[in-house]
Design an enzyme around this catalytic site. Sequence first.
Site, PDB file in Angstrom:
ATOM      1  N   GLY A   1     -59.224 -38.116  50.294  1.00 21.56           N
ATOM      2  CA  GLY A   1     -60.260 -37.653  50.973  1.00 21.56           C
ATOM      3  C   GLY A   1     -61.818 -37.220  50.539  1.00 21.56           C
ATOM      4  O   GLY A   1     -62.006 -37.416  49.453  1.00 21.56           O
ATOM      5  N   CYS A   2     -62.575 -36.768  51.477  1.00 25.55           N
ATOM      6  CA  CYS A   2     -63.895 -36.450  51.132  1.00 25.55           C
ATOM      7  C   CYS A   2     -64.176 -35.502  49.922  1.00 25.55           C
ATOM      8  O   CYS A   2     -65.342 -35.231  49.361  1.00 25.55           O
ATOM      9  CB  CYS A   2     -64.620 -36.176  52.318  1.00 25.55           C
ATOM     10  SG  CYS A   2     -64.678 -37.568  53.563  1.00 25.55           S
ATOM     11  N   PHE A   3     -63.376 -34.514  49.676  1.00 25.97           N
ATOM     12  CA  PHE A   3     -63.285 -33.341  48.933  1.00 25.97           C
ATOM     13  C   PHE A   3     -63.116 -33.946  47.532  1.00 25.97           C
ATOM     14  O   PHE A   3     -63.727 -33.194  46.453  1.00 25.97           O
ATOM     15  CB  PHE A   3     -62.428 -32.225  49.043  1.00 25.97           C
ATOM     16  CG  PHE A   3     -61.073 -32.509  48.803  1.00 25.97           C
ATOM     17  CD1 PHE A   3     -60.304 -32.457  47.784  1.00 25.97           C
ATOM     18  CD2 PHE A   3     -60.369 -32.719  50.128  1.00 25.97           C
ATOM     19  CE1 PHE A   3     -59.167 -32.851  47.807  1.00 25.97           C
ATOM     20  CE2 PHE A   3     -58.937 -33.046  49.985  1.00 25.97           C
ATOM     21  CZ  PHE A   3     -58.251 -33.041  48.572  1.00 25.97           C
TER      22      PHE A   3
END
Length: 389
Positions: free
Chosen positions: A163-165
């Site tokens: 995901g985005c991290f």
Amino acid sequence: MVTVEEVRKAQRAEGPATILAIGTATPANCILQSEYPDYYFRITNSEHKTELKEKFKRMCDKSMIRKRYMHLTEEILKENPNLCAYEAPSLDARQDMVVVEVPKLGKEAATKAIKEWGQPKSKITHVVFCTTSGVDMPGADYQLTKLLGLRPSVKRLMMYQQGCFAGGTVLRVAKDLAENNKGARVLVVCSEITAVTFRGPNDTHLDSLVGQALFGDGSAALIIGADPIPEIEKPIFELVSAAQTILPDSDGAIDGHLREVGLTFHLLKDVPGLISKNIEKSLVEAFKPLGISDWNSLFWIAHPGGPAILDQVESKLALKPEKLRATRHVLGEYGNMSSACVLFILDEMRRKCAEDGLKTTGEGLEWGVLFGFGPGLTVETVVLHSVGI
């Protein structure tokens, strides 16, 4: 006879891991945000949902995004109508696309990074590949190794479904690889394609609609190594420290689930609040040892999950508006490209600094911070040190 300590010492690099090159790539298909609501509701056969379309228009208007790039063209969507429904079985069609396109887009970015680095690709010792778009065996890391013609003995690490991290995660992992293996040169690639998350609108699942308004495709690649070779390798940023944490009381704030209908995206409303409430703690932990407590004295690279996150972080920390310039620029020009975003921002920052004649790659400043935010809520915090231009 040598001791284990002597062997261990000889294996380690002396200096910090350093970014030595950056490359980025996007699909050719560019979509203007101002035109997207009409296109999206037409292609998904949802034009009768007029109220929902108005809501979506407002989301797009508030997104601060000017344009995005997408592998999915009108032609591809017409050939795959199940992708346009809200909940039609479509995982096979999505997978067939991304297992090919993710490594391919990754190769484009990697080729640019290798060219800038200026060294033969045979000197790449490690590959770290990250994507939230699809899953396969052997993975996208293997496909990239083959596409680039890297040595079969290159040491690979594949990170799926982070995901985005994860733009922060790849830096943390590459830092450890580069500093603990003398002479290591790590090729890092984040490649994201929204074909896994694209779906038609639904009245009861507005968080999915938020994703449709924000996400874009892109790929970024870095070469990371310690002890750059003078006159041959050109350092861009040094990676000083890296940390990861799960925010308190944030269970279920951002979730993604891989199902027959593709990757579904779930979002609690107060993600910006959770991040802004906890961000100072991460900053204090990272910068107190360096004697830094003025957040405006840092250069900033923050994952642009959406405009509300940036606005609340800016407000909570009393950041000057120019602090998030590079971050907002990338959000505006590309949308939220998940893990690839922060690497695009690194590229934008060093490019603009050279263009403006600033004295360092970090907007003329010495120290900086890079944040990744994503499912968990998970936060990655990377301390950066700029390099003189």
